[in-house]
Design an enzyme around this catalytic site. Sequence first.
Site, short mmCIF file in Angstrom:
data_model
loop_
_atom_site.label_atom_id
_atom_site.label_comp_id
_atom_site.label_asym_id
_atom_site.label_seq_id
_atom_site.Cartn_x
_atom_site.Cartn_y
_atom_site.Cartn_z
N ASP A 84 10.86 18.75 17.82
CA ASP A 84 11.17 17.74 16.82
C ASP A 84 10.84 16.35 17.36
OD1 ASP A 84 12.28 16.06 14.89
OD2 ASP A 84 14.30 16.92 15.02
N HIS A 102 12.07 20.40 13.44
CA HIS A 102 12.87 19.55 12.56
C HIS A 102 13.03 20.23 11.21
CE1 HIS A 102 14.50 15.61 11.41
NE2 HIS A 102 14.01 15.89 10.20
N SER A 120 19.18 14.59 9.93
CA SER A 120 18.04 13.68 9.92
C SER A 120 18.45 12.30 9.39
CB SER A 120 16.90 14.30 9.11
OG SER A 120 15.69 13.64 9.35
#
Length: 319
Positions: A260, A290, A161
């Site tokens: 996501d 995610h 991320s």
Amino acid sequence: MLDPEARALLDLMEQAVQAGRPKLETLPYKDGRLAVDKLSEEGEAEPLVVGEVDDGAFAGPGGEIRFRHYVPLVSGEGKLPTLIYYHGGGFVIGNLETHDSTCRRLANKSRCQVIAIDYRLSPEHPFPAPIEDGVAAFRHIRDNAAAFGADVKRIAVGGDSAGGAIAAVVAQVCRDAGETVGKGGPAFQMLIYPATDSSRASASRQEFAEGYFLTKPLMDWFWKAYVPAGTDLADLRLSPLLAKDFTGLPPAFVLTAGYDPLRDEGRAYADRLIEAGIKTTYVNYPGTIHGFFSLTRFLQQGLKANDEAAAVLGAHFGT
């Protein structure tokens, strides 16, 4: 179709909210960080035993940068291939503890050592402070490879991320400074659902804006803390996908999740690398969300993804 385990986890999260637990984006940043970091630690699978773990620190552009060094349980002789890992958390949350189990698994499964970086966080240290720490950490470890037991020609950068975004930017910054593969730049990049384009909303950002853990309100909460008003969203340190030239970047492993908001920009980044002739392994886990890469206590797909990422890294470095 959403995996049953991901659906069950989302349902548990919703039940907690209905029972009175406040949503992260409604909390002050300090309070939210404390709450979520604890949940993140508890969301990882039981940590594997590794060969050696030690913590340390070195000077960075804005003060001390802490790190945690993991030596795999089984490794080759001599200087080791190394993964410098930047944790996720929207540049606001996360630390060495929240990704401890993930880093241990990556080290053991890849037979590479892992050095996790505790970069500065927002809102106390907004953009570009986390990026500056990421670049400084890579260069410090490269320049002091012998002290870290690292093979200077086999140093990778990676993260999930926000951490994946940092790793991608580190690779671009080094390339633009002439520090390419074999000339002092990263030899590999591991990008786990990276945020790569802050200038516009992709289809997946719109499609999964609500109901799949990383919501638009939560992303806005992170963004408000991280990016000062008036910042150019086309700055490549915020949107590395907008780089005109992808040649000269290191080989890559890029992973995305099907539900996501960041899925499309991760896939687009992999496509740009491939179009530029960069050896790239792209994989999408279609049924999950995610954060699954580190939510390994609840999501078995996360363990599988850890192992796949580690296998690609190990194969690249011949471990």
